[in-house]
Design an enzyme around this catalytic site. Structure first.
Site, PDB file in Angstrom:
ATOM      1  N   CYS A  51       2.479  38.164 -26.591  1.00 38.19           N
ATOM      2  CA  CYS A  51       1.774  38.489 -25.346  1.00 38.19           C
ATOM      3  C   CYS A  51       2.233  37.655 -24.159  1.00 38.19           C
ATOM      4  O   CYS A  51       2.249  38.135 -23.022  1.00 38.19           O
ATOM      5  CB  CYS A  51       0.263  38.278 -25.506  1.00 38.19           C
ATOM      6  SG  CYS A  51      -0.400  38.822 -27.083  1.00 38.19           S
ATOM      7  N   CYS A  54       4.696  38.787 -21.164  1.00 40.73           N
ATOM      8  CA  CYS A  54       4.269  39.581 -20.002  1.00 40.73           C
ATOM      9  C   CYS A  54       3.073  38.969 -19.283  1.00 40.73           C
ATOM     10  O   CYS A  54       2.922  39.111 -18.076  1.00 40.73           O
ATOM     11  CB  CYS A  54       3.900  40.996 -20.435  1.00 40.73           C
ATOM     12  SG  CYS A  54       5.328  41.910 -21.033  1.00 40.73           S
ATOM     13  N   HIS A  55       2.177  38.319 -20.059  1.00 39.13           N
ATOM     14  CA  HIS A  55       0.917  37.866 -19.445  1.00 39.13           C
ATOM     15  C   HIS A  55       0.914  36.380 -19.100  1.00 39.13           C
ATOM     16  O   HIS A  55      -0.035  35.894 -18.487  1.00 39.13           O
ATOM     17  CB  HIS A  55      -0.256  38.187 -20.374  1.00 39.13           C
ATOM     18  CG  HIS A  55      -0.412  39.666 -20.634  1.00 39.13           C
ATOM     19  ND1 HIS A  55      -1.011  40.513 -19.741  1.00 39.13           N
ATOM     20  CD2 HIS A  55       0.002  40.441 -21.671  1.00 39.13           C
ATOM     21  CE1 HIS A  55      -0.987  41.756 -20.224  1.00 39.13           C
ATOM     22  NE2 HIS A  55      -0.373  41.739 -21.393  1.00 39.13           N
ATOM     23  N   MET A  92       2.395  48.348 -21.754  1.00 36.11           N
ATOM     24  CA  MET A  92       1.728  47.588 -22.820  1.00 36.11           C
ATOM     25  C   MET A  92       2.016  48.270 -24.159  1.00 36.11           C
ATOM     26  O   MET A  92       1.672  49.438 -24.367  1.00 36.11           O
ATOM     27  CB  MET A  92       0.216  47.566 -22.529  1.00 36.11           C
ATOM     28  CG  MET A  92      -0.642  47.067 -23.671  1.00 36.11           C
ATOM     29  SD  MET A  92      -0.579  45.285 -23.902  1.00 36.11           S
ATOM     30  CE  MET A  92      -1.332  45.152 -25.527  1.00 36.11           C
ATOM     31  N   HIS A 335      12.835  39.096 -13.408  1.00 30.21           N
ATOM     32  CA  HIS A 335      12.897  39.330 -14.857  1.00 30.21           C
ATOM     33  C   HIS A 335      14.349  39.378 -15.327  1.00 30.21           C
ATOM     34  O   HIS A 335      14.960  38.347 -15.514  1.00 30.21           O
ATOM     35  CB  HIS A 335      12.116  40.598 -15.213  1.00 30.21           C
ATOM     36  CG  HIS A 335      11.867  40.738 -16.671  1.00 30.21           C
ATOM     37  ND1 HIS A 335      10.973  39.938 -17.343  1.00 30.21           N
ATOM     38  CD2 HIS A 335      12.407  41.556 -17.605  1.00 30.21           C
ATOM     39  CE1 HIS A 335      11.003  40.253 -18.625  1.00 30.21           C
ATOM     40  NE2 HIS A 335      11.866  41.239 -18.815  1.00 30.21           N
ATOM     41  N   HIS A 376      13.756  47.847 -15.095  1.00 26.52           N
ATOM     42  CA  HIS A 376      14.107  46.980 -16.226  1.00 26.52           C
ATOM     43  C   HIS A 376      15.587  47.211 -16.529  1.00 26.52           C
ATOM     44  O   HIS A 376      15.941  47.994 -17.413  1.00 26.52           O
ATOM     45  CB  HIS A 376      13.219  47.314 -17.432  1.00 26.52           C
ATOM     46  CG  HIS A 376      13.298  46.279 -18.510  1.00 26.52           C
ATOM     47  ND1 HIS A 376      14.343  46.213 -19.396  1.00 26.52           N
ATOM     48  CD2 HIS A 376      12.474  45.250 -18.829  1.00 26.52           C
ATOM     49  CE1 HIS A 376      14.151  45.185 -20.224  1.00 26.52           C
ATOM     50  NE2 HIS A 376      13.021  44.586 -19.896  1.00 26.52           N
TER      51      HIS A 376
HETATM   52 FE1  DHE Z   1      13.627  40.717 -23.422  1.00 25.05          FE
HETATM   53  C1  DHE Z   1      16.661  40.342 -21.867  1.00 25.05           C
HETATM   54  C2  DHE Z   1      12.233  38.588 -21.216  1.00 25.05           C
HETATM   55  C3  DHE Z   1      10.543  41.702 -24.482  1.00 25.05           C
HETATM   56  C4  DHE Z   1      15.045  42.423 -25.965  1.00 25.05           C
HETATM   57  N1  DHE Z   1      14.301  39.718 -21.794  1.00 25.05           N
HETATM   58  C5  DHE Z   1      15.601  39.662 -21.333  1.00 25.05           C
HETATM   59  C6  DHE Z   1      15.667  38.758 -20.219  1.00 25.05           C
HETATM   60  C7  DHE Z   1      14.414  38.253 -20.045  1.00 25.05           C
HETATM   61  C8  DHE Z   1      13.560  38.855 -21.032  1.00 25.05           C
HETATM   62  C9  DHE Z   1      13.975  37.252 -19.007  1.00 25.05           C
HETATM   63  C10 DHE Z   1      16.916  38.413 -19.428  1.00 25.05           C
HETATM   64  C11 DHE Z   1      17.673  37.301 -20.117  1.00 25.05           C
HETATM   65  C12 DHE Z   1      18.976  36.953 -19.410  1.00 25.05           C
HETATM   66  O1  DHE Z   1      19.702  37.856 -18.992  1.00 25.05           O
HETATM   67  O2  DHE Z   1      19.289  35.764 -19.268  1.00 25.05           O
HETATM   68  N2  DHE Z   1      11.709  40.244 -22.936  1.00 25.05           N
HETATM   69  C13 DHE Z   1      11.359  39.331 -22.003  1.00 25.05           C
HETATM   70  C14 DHE Z   1       9.931  39.233 -21.926  1.00 25.05           C
HETATM   71  O3  DHE Z   1       9.276  38.411 -21.231  1.00 25.05           O
HETATM   72  C15 DHE Z   1       9.370  40.353 -22.693  1.00 25.05           C
HETATM   73  C16 DHE Z   1       8.944  41.441 -21.723  1.00 25.05           C
HETATM   74  C17 DHE Z   1       8.110  40.085 -23.484  1.00 25.05           C
HETATM   75  C18 DHE Z   1       8.198  38.981 -24.496  1.00 25.05           C
HETATM   76  O4  DHE Z   1       7.151  38.579 -24.982  1.00 25.05           O
HETATM   77  O5  DHE Z   1       9.274  38.506 -24.816  1.00 25.05           O
HETATM   78  C19 DHE Z   1      10.600  40.804 -23.470  1.00 25.05           C
HETATM   79  N3  DHE Z   1      12.905  41.859 -24.973  1.00 25.05           N
HETATM   80  C20 DHE Z   1      11.625  42.150 -25.207  1.00 25.05           C
HETATM   81  C21 DHE Z   1      11.474  43.006 -26.350  1.00 25.05           C
HETATM   82  O6  DHE Z   1      10.387  43.440 -26.832  1.00 25.05           O
HETATM   83  C22 DHE Z   1      12.838  43.318 -26.855  1.00 25.05           C
HETATM   84  C23 DHE Z   1      13.132  44.816 -26.718  1.00 25.05           C
HETATM   85  C24 DHE Z   1      13.046  42.947 -28.318  1.00 25.05           C
HETATM   86  C25 DHE Z   1      12.560  41.568 -28.601  1.00 25.05           C
HETATM   87  O7  DHE Z   1      13.382  40.650 -28.522  1.00 25.05           O
HETATM   88  O8  DHE Z   1      11.368  41.434 -28.817  1.00 25.05           O
HETATM   89  C26 DHE Z   1      13.680  42.486 -25.891  1.00 25.05           C
HETATM   90  N4  DHE Z   1      15.504  41.295 -23.823  1.00 25.05           N
HETATM   91  C27 DHE Z   1      15.883  41.935 -24.968  1.00 25.05           C
HETATM   92  C28 DHE Z   1      17.322  42.084 -24.964  1.00 25.05           C
HETATM   93  C29 DHE Z   1      17.793  41.514 -23.775  1.00 25.05           C
HETATM   94  C30 DHE Z   1      16.625  41.012 -23.083  1.00 25.05           C
HETATM   95  C31 DHE Z   1      18.134  42.782 -26.061  1.00 25.05           C
HETATM   96  C32 DHE Z   1      19.233  41.409 -23.294  1.00 25.05           C
HETATM   97  C33 DHE Z   1      19.719  42.740 -22.798  1.00 25.05           C
HETATM   98  C34 DHE Z   1      21.163  42.695 -22.401  1.00 25.05           C
HETATM   99  O9  DHE Z   1      21.860  43.685 -22.676  1.00 25.05           O
HETATM  100  O10 DHE Z   1      21.581  41.698 -21.816  1.00 25.05           O
END
Ligand code: DHE
Length: 546
Positions: A51, A54-55, A92, A335, A376
């Site tokens: 959680c 996002c929160h 959500m 983000h 996103h």
């Molecule tokens: Fe991510 C990138 C944050 C949920 C998979 N994610 C990022 C980045 C951030 C971020 C800040 C950029 C990083 C960078 O470029 O330096 N992600 C968050 C969250 O805060 C969020 C919304 C909720 C959380 O609790 O983490 C979140 N993210 C997810 C997922 O649910 C995903 C689908 C699977 C997982 O890991 O839980 C997920 N995020 C990814 C991936 C990238 C990513 C695969 C990189 C994408 C790319 O091609 O560069």
């Protein structure tokens, strides 16, 4: 229980919960509900894992609304249970319906949210140093690859809930190595030479994976935070692979590490700054980080500060020399983002539905562009359009549109940073899109769609016509209750891979498509394929091909 029966039971439960929720709205909870210390501890961990992203760790809200008990108590426990179970269209996730949390955990979470949040701990350099381990010292590492495989076409596959990264051969689709990393592992980035993958787990653990070892292995690790999402290495000429930086969600920190050993070198506190006149922001999380091509610095986005920092790493080894940080006001809440061409970095200020275009050469905000709802981009998609010239695109979580903007102020000033197309797609809930010069398509996912069909669908968008060519459900994904996520190309762009992100209790698969004909050509399967999410081809990630 078979899948269809499970889904029927889940639907009935959801209906019942929604009814309870409807009856419960308006009923103000006078006293916080009881929660035992064990339940509180479990819920604190679940909150951090599922959680806080996002929160916020302090529950003050960012991409999602604040979760303070005084606001939530007006809604009541039943309402919270229903939302946690079934999710909401704005992004959500349906934690119950997708099997992420059990009904028992949902009950605990609803009660936890109605109690005052715990104060999360800070961290010291000594504590970080205690976690630092070098398994293979740089001088003991090979000076050339120890295998004959084309390591630049390896694909690092995140196995999220396994806390593992699979290194898969992009030519043969065979598993090369399975390495243990941080918990709820989030992303990989390639070092400048591509030899190393750096991995970051949600638990803040960074791992350095040497792809020249046979088999590839973790050669160093450190845990500079309790909660993290980003990692990047130094890429400027003369500093290739020299340093790395971890962006923490909690505590409010970015930590600079030695690139070959992960020794912590510098803690950079991010709390206390805010765009504009400024205010003290306690929870200032580090979102996307990229290595600049113009200067020896990282471009570091501070979510709640609404600022983008340029962090200079050129003098880290000169005691007594300044470490310059240039702060640029951008906007809330920063983000993810990626390069548009090689000069401009585009980051989503997703609360405002905006894209911030940052000029890495001038260190200025070049433009603000209104995207769809909750853009996103992942790292976005770049291609050259016959009319608009170089363009860059993002997907949107909240609206069924791919937003395309001109990205060439020098050659095509009339279209630069203007939206040139809003391509209609069938579902909301996009997380990632990707393209390659050798493919006519942008591949587009929708894993956060409220519709089960949407979560299993991938679309191919025509890069010239700027229209959706074809969308299809990945066969077998819905049966697994899985979401189709994160397209990634192999080196050369002939194949695109998508993860079928199921539960950790049963194996799922990675589906491989021909990047021109869109035919399915393979499924990467095996007992190890559990909770696959992001995939990172070495060459494409090191060279920013997307
Ligand atoms: Fe991510 C990138 C944050 C949920 C998979 N994610 C990022 C980045 C951030 C971020 C800040 C950029 C990083 C960078 O470029 O330096 N992600 C968050 C969250 O805060 C969020 C919304 C909720 C959380 O609790 O983490 C979140 N993210 C997810 C997922 O649910 C995903 C689908 C699977 C997982 O890991 O839980 C997920 N995020 C990814 C991936 C990238 C990513 C695969 C990189 C994408 C790319 O091609 O560069």
């Amino acid at each position: 229980m078979p899948g269809s029966a499970l889904r029927r039971t889940a639907k009935r439960l959801l209906a019942a919960l929604t009814l309870v929720a409807t009856l419960a709205v308006g009923y103000a909870q006078a006293e916080p509900p009881a929660i035992t210390p064990e339940e509180f501890e479990t819920a604190t961990q679940i909150y951090f894992d599922r959680c806080a992203g996002c929160h916020g760790a302090l529950r003050a809200g960012a991409t999602g609304p604040n979760l303070f008990p005084d606001r939530l108590s007006e809604k009541g426990e039943g309402y919270l249970e229903a939302i946690i179970y079934g999710g909401l269209p704005g992004g959500m996730p349906s934690m119950g319906a997708h099997g992420i949390l059990t009904m028992e955990q949902i009950d605990v979470m609803a009660r936890f949210l109605l109690n005052e949040p715990p104060a999360p701990a800070q961290i010291s350099l000594d504590q970080i140093l205690e976690t630092w381990q070098v398994h293979v010292a740089p001088e003991d590492r090979p000076s050339e690859p120890q295998h004959d495989l084309d390591w630049e076409n390896f694909v690092g596959v995140i196995l999220r809930d396994m806390g593992q990264v699979a290194i898969v051969d992009g030519d043969t689709h065979e598993l090369v190595s399975l390495v243990d990393t941080g918990y709820a592992i989030h992303i990989l980035r390639s070092s400048a030479t591509g030899r190393y993958f750096t991995a970051i787990g949600r638990d803040g653990k960074a791992s350095l994976i040497d792809l020249w070892s046979d088999p590839p292995e973790v050669v160093a690790e450190v845990k500079p935070c309790y909660d993290a999402r980003s990692i990047e290495s130094s890429k400027f000429e003369g500093f290739e692979d020299a340093y790395a930086i971890v962006g923490c969600y909690w505590p409010a920190l970015a930590v600079v590490l030695d690139g070959l050993t992960l020794e912590p070198l510098k803690m950079i506190g991010t709390a206390g700054y805010q765009r504009g006149a400024g205010d003290y922001v306690e929870e200032a999380r580090v979102a996307a980080i990229v290595a600049s091509h113009y200067y020896p610095e990282w471009i570091v986005n501070i979510k709640e500060a609404g600022q983008t920092w340029f962090v200079d790493y050129s003098r880290l080894d000169e005691p007594g020399q300044p470490m310059a940080i240039t702060m640029l006001d951008t906007d809330l809440f920063l983000h993810d983002g990626g390069w548009a061409g090689d000069r401009y970095f585009v980051v989503a200020a997703n609360a405002l539905n905006k894209l911030m275009v940052i000029d890495a050469q001038e260190r200025t905000l070049a433009a603000e562009v209104t995207a769809g709802e909750i853009p996103h981009p992942g790292r976005g998609a770049n291609w050259v359009h016959p009319e608009y010239g170089p363009v860059w695109a993002t997907g949107n979580l909240g609206s069924a549109e791919m937003t395309v903007m001109g990205a060439d102020p020098e050659g095509h000033p009339e279209h630069a940073w203007q939206v040139v197309a809003r391509v209609e797609v069938p579902f909301t809930g996009n997380l990632f899109l990707k393209t390659h010069d050798n493919s006519p398509w942008v591949f587009y996912d929708s894993p956060m769609s409220p519709s089960p069909a949407g979560t299993a669908t991938v679309c191919a968008i025509d890069k010239v016509a700027l229209e959706t060519e074809r969308c299809w459900e990945v066969p077998g994904a819905q049966e697994l209750g899985a979401r189709v996520v994160h397209p990634e190309f192999t080196r050369g762009g002939s194949e695109v891979w998508l993860s079928v992100w199921g539960s950790m209790n049963e194996p799922s698969f990675i589906v491989v498509y021909d990047a021109i004909t869109l035919e399915e050509i393979d499924r990467i399967e095996g007992d190890w394929v559990r909770t696959p999410t992001g995939k990172f081809n070495v060459y494409n990630t090191a060279q920013d091909v997307y």
